[in-house]
Design an enzyme around this catalytic site. Structure first.
Site, PDB file in Angstrom:
ATOM      1  N   ASP A   1       0.859  -1.182   0.000  1.00 27.32           N
ATOM      2  CA  ASP A   1       0.000   0.000   0.000  1.00 27.32           C
ATOM      3  C   ASP A   1       0.896   1.233   0.000  1.00 27.32           C
ATOM      4  O   ASP A   1       1.763   1.363   0.874  1.00 27.32           O
ATOM      5  CB  ASP A   1      -0.892   0.027   1.240  1.00 27.32           C
TER       6      ASP A   1
ATOM      7  N   ASP B   1     -15.259  -3.485  -0.641  1.00 30.31           N
ATOM      8  CA  ASP B   1     -14.747  -3.025   0.651  1.00 30.31           C
ATOM      9  C   ASP B   1     -15.953  -2.699   1.527  1.00 30.31           C
ATOM     10  O   ASP B   1     -16.647  -1.717   1.279  1.00 30.31           O
ATOM     11  CB  ASP B   1     -13.859  -1.794   0.456  1.00 30.31           C
TER      12      ASP B   1
END
Length: 230
Positions: free
Chosen positions: A10, A130
């Site tokens: 990330d 998500d």
């Protein structure tokens, strides 16, 4: 069928980070993305999940770093998400990376989604769902909730789905065991992220029918580093 572990990278402001529940300023700053990628590859992982957090939040772009990870190290499977909301962006990523990860675009902008699917092909697209503890899908870097529920996202014809349980993301707090209900409804490739911390978690995901588990915090702190399959 085995379940394979995919490390995540990330990226925010040019560095690898591991946030807690996606909140900026929390968690760990790992360091140079290229060095991290080189380390992951040298340890025998040939797949990697990359997220441009700044692009997801509309706060910048780390696209050049992302592309270098995809092309410089020999990964056989690279999947890239974060801020991919247009045909142009999807085409740019898919030039050097293997899969683009889209989130709510199929429901928030179905016309653009169809353009992307037509241009790069459905076999190059993963949809990341998500979601929160109530089954609602989160958008814009997980900052906002909308009326879309997980069940509304399960019927698109793409390569596969990633289920990310945001309340456990970056916590090592264990997986969302209710995800089995969603997984059983999907016949495509299935991945899970959020709270994965033990071999028991991996074995549960395998029993739920998942093909891949994406690991971040538990990889970087060492608890699952080195585990590749269960």
């Amino acid at each position: 069928m085995s379940l394979e572990v995919i490390p995540s990278i990330d990226i925010s402001e040019g560095k690898v980070v591991k946030r807690i529940k996606g909140q900026r300023g929390t968690g760990l700053i790992i360091g140079d993305p290229l060095k991290v990628a080189e380390s992951i590859y040298s340890e025998g992982y040939d797949k990697v999940h990359i997220v441009d957090l700044d692009a997801a939040e509309g706060l910048g772009s780390n696209e050049e770093i992302v592309k270098r990870i995809c092309k410089d190290f020999g990964f056989t499977h690279t999947q890239v998400g974060g801020g991919i909301r247009s045909v142009g962006k999807a085409e740019s990523i898919i030039e050097v990376c293997d899969f683009v990860v889209l989130s709510t675009l199929p429901v928030t902008n179905p016309v653009e989604f169809e353009k992307i699917r037509g241009k790069i092909g459905k076999e190059k697209i993963l949809i990341s769902i998500d979601y929160d503890e109530n089954g609602y899908v989160l958008i814009k870097g997980w900052k906002e909730k909308n009326a879309v529920k997980v069940e509304d996202m399960l019927s698109f014809d793409v390569y596969g789905y990633i289920f990310t349980y945001v309340p456990k993301e970056g916590t090592k707090g264990g997986i969302d065991e209710k995800v089995e209900t969603y997984a059983r409804k999907v016949k495509k490739v299935k991945e899970y992220a959020g709270g994965v911390s033990t071999l028991e978690d991996l074995l549960k995901l395998k029993s739920f029918g998942f093909n891949y588990a994406i690991v971040g915090m538990s990889f970087y702190n060492g608890s699952l580093r080195g585990v590749k399959y269960v």
